[in-house]
Motif scaffolding. Structure first.
Motif, PDB file in Angstrom:
ATOM      1  N   ARG A  12       0.875  -1.171   0.000  1.00 36.88           N
ATOM      2  CA  ARG A  12       0.000   0.000   0.000  1.00 36.88           C
ATOM      3  C   ARG A  12       0.911   1.219   0.000  1.00 36.88           C
ATOM      4  O   ARG A  12       1.558   1.530   0.997  1.00 36.88           O
ATOM      5  CB  ARG A  12      -0.921   0.003   1.221  1.00 36.88           C
ATOM      6  CG  ARG A  12      -1.900   1.182   1.245  1.00 36.88           C
ATOM      7  CD  ARG A  12      -2.976   1.013   2.318  1.00 36.88           C
ATOM      8  NE  ARG A  12      -2.444   0.846   3.650  1.00 36.88           N
ATOM      9  CZ  ARG A  12      -2.282   1.827   4.531  1.00 36.88           C
ATOM     10  NH1 ARG A  12      -2.600   3.064   4.214  1.00 36.88           N
ATOM     11  NH2 ARG A  12      -1.808   1.575   5.741  1.00 36.88           N
ATOM     12  N   ILE A  13       0.986   1.894  -1.143  1.00 36.05           N
ATOM     13  CA  ILE A  13       1.799   3.097  -1.248  1.00 36.05           C
ATOM     14  C   ILE A  13       0.948   4.275  -0.799  1.00 36.05           C
ATOM     15  O   ILE A  13      -0.102   4.548  -1.378  1.00 36.05           O
ATOM     16  CB  ILE A  13       2.328   3.299  -2.677  1.00 36.05           C
ATOM     17  CG1 ILE A  13       3.279   2.149  -3.034  1.00 36.05           C
ATOM     18  CG2 ILE A  13       3.038   4.647  -2.806  1.00 36.05           C
ATOM     19  CD1 ILE A  13       3.831   2.194  -4.435  1.00 36.05           C
ATOM     20  N   THR A  14       1.404   4.948   0.244  1.00 33.95           N
ATOM     21  CA  THR A  14       0.656   6.080   0.788  1.00 33.95           C
ATOM     22  C   THR A  14       1.164   7.408   0.237  1.00 33.95           C
ATOM     23  O   THR A  14       0.476   8.418   0.346  1.00 33.95           O
ATOM     24  CB  THR A  14       0.713   6.088   2.325  1.00 33.95           C
ATOM     25  OG1 THR A  14       2.085   6.153   2.739  1.00 33.95           O
ATOM     26  CG2 THR A  14       0.062   4.826   2.897  1.00 33.95           C
ATOM     27  N   GLN A  15       2.371   7.419  -0.319  1.00 32.63           N
ATOM     28  CA  GLN A  15       2.907   8.600  -0.995  1.00 32.63           C
ATOM     29  C   GLN A  15       3.945   8.111  -2.000  1.00 32.63           C
ATOM     30  O   GLN A  15       4.784   7.278  -1.670  1.00 32.63           O
ATOM     31  CB  GLN A  15       3.548   9.568   0.011  1.00 32.63           C
ATOM     32  CG  GLN A  15       3.984  10.860  -0.618  1.00 32.63           C
ATOM     33  CD  GLN A  15       4.488  11.896   0.378  1.00 32.63           C
ATOM     34  OE1 GLN A  15       4.785  12.999  -0.031  1.00 32.63           O
ATOM     35  NE2 GLN A  15       4.605  11.591   1.652  1.00 32.63           N
ATOM     36  N   ASN A  16       3.852   8.621  -3.234  1.00 31.59           N
ATOM     37  CA  ASN A  16       4.829   8.229  -4.241  1.00 31.59           C
ATOM     38  C   ASN A  16       5.794   9.376  -4.504  1.00 31.59           C
ATOM     39  O   ASN A  16       5.743  10.401  -3.855  1.00 31.59           O
ATOM     40  CB  ASN A  16       4.123   7.764  -5.522  1.00 31.59           C
ATOM     41  CG  ASN A  16       3.265   8.852  -6.132  1.00 31.59           C
ATOM     42  OD1 ASN A  16       3.606  10.028  -6.085  1.00 31.59           O
ATOM     43  ND2 ASN A  16       2.138   8.469  -6.701  1.00 31.59           N
TER      44      ASN A  16
END
Length: 187
Positions: A12-16
């Motif tokens: 789960r990427i919360t900020q790229n």
């Protein structure tokens, strides 16, 4: 030859690194140093584990007990298949807690065996549990420290690359919850 894959059971990427996030300044228009960080979290607000996708050598550990945010750098012990071809990848993981039970057993030159825990998500220097991750190609420059770039952001040294250029997703190990708009290749 082993494939280099993402090391958590849930992605789960919360900020790229792109878009209008604070991570954009890690690379966009930098005149010197750049990296391409993502913030990753497991499936809930807990402290999920990041596992070594292959045998990995610890090249540096910074922060524990001081003002530097807790950070560890590891490099694959052998060349791996990546979406960009064959290389020895490195990863940097930041924000694990001082009392992380897995980090406490590691030091520079330790080997973390494939499938073994490296660390848990934490919030050292952050407001919520997650890991800040950077990847790269150690054959062209191994990460083991931080540099201040022309945008005023601390970035990993070494030859940094976008995460989708360094790691595959192994869906037999990782359940994809959110890629944050990044297109990863499957193993």
């Amino acid at each position: 030859m082993k494939y280099f894959t993402f090391g958590m059971k849930e992605l789960r990427i919360t900020q790229n690194y792109h878009g209008s996030t604070s991570h954009k300044l890690h690379w966009y228009n930098s005149t010197n140093y750049a990296d391409y960080p993502i913030d990753i979290a497991g499936g809930n607000s807990g402290c999920d584990i990041y596992y070594a996708p292959v045998d990995m050598l610890v090249t540096a550990i910074k922060g524990v007990g001081n003002s530097i945010t807790n950070t560890i750098w590891l490099v694959a012990c052998e060349k791996c298949m990546t979406p960009s071809g064959v290389m020895r990848p490195f990863i940097m993981l930041t924000h694990w807690n001082d009392d992380d039970p897995y980090i406490q057993n590691l030091k520079v030159d330790s080997i973390v065996k494939e499938g073994s825990p490296i660390c848990r998500e934490g919030k050292d220097g952050a407001s919520a549990n997650h890991l800040h991750m950077v990847c790269g190609n150690a054959d062209r420059g191994c990460g083991n420290g931080l540099l201040l770039n022309s945008n005023g952001k601390w970035v990993s040294n070494g030859y940094c690359m976008k995460p989708e250029e360094v790691m595959f997703i192994d869906k037999s190990f990782t359940t994809v919850l959110s890629t944050g708009g990044i297109s990863f290749q499957e193993k």
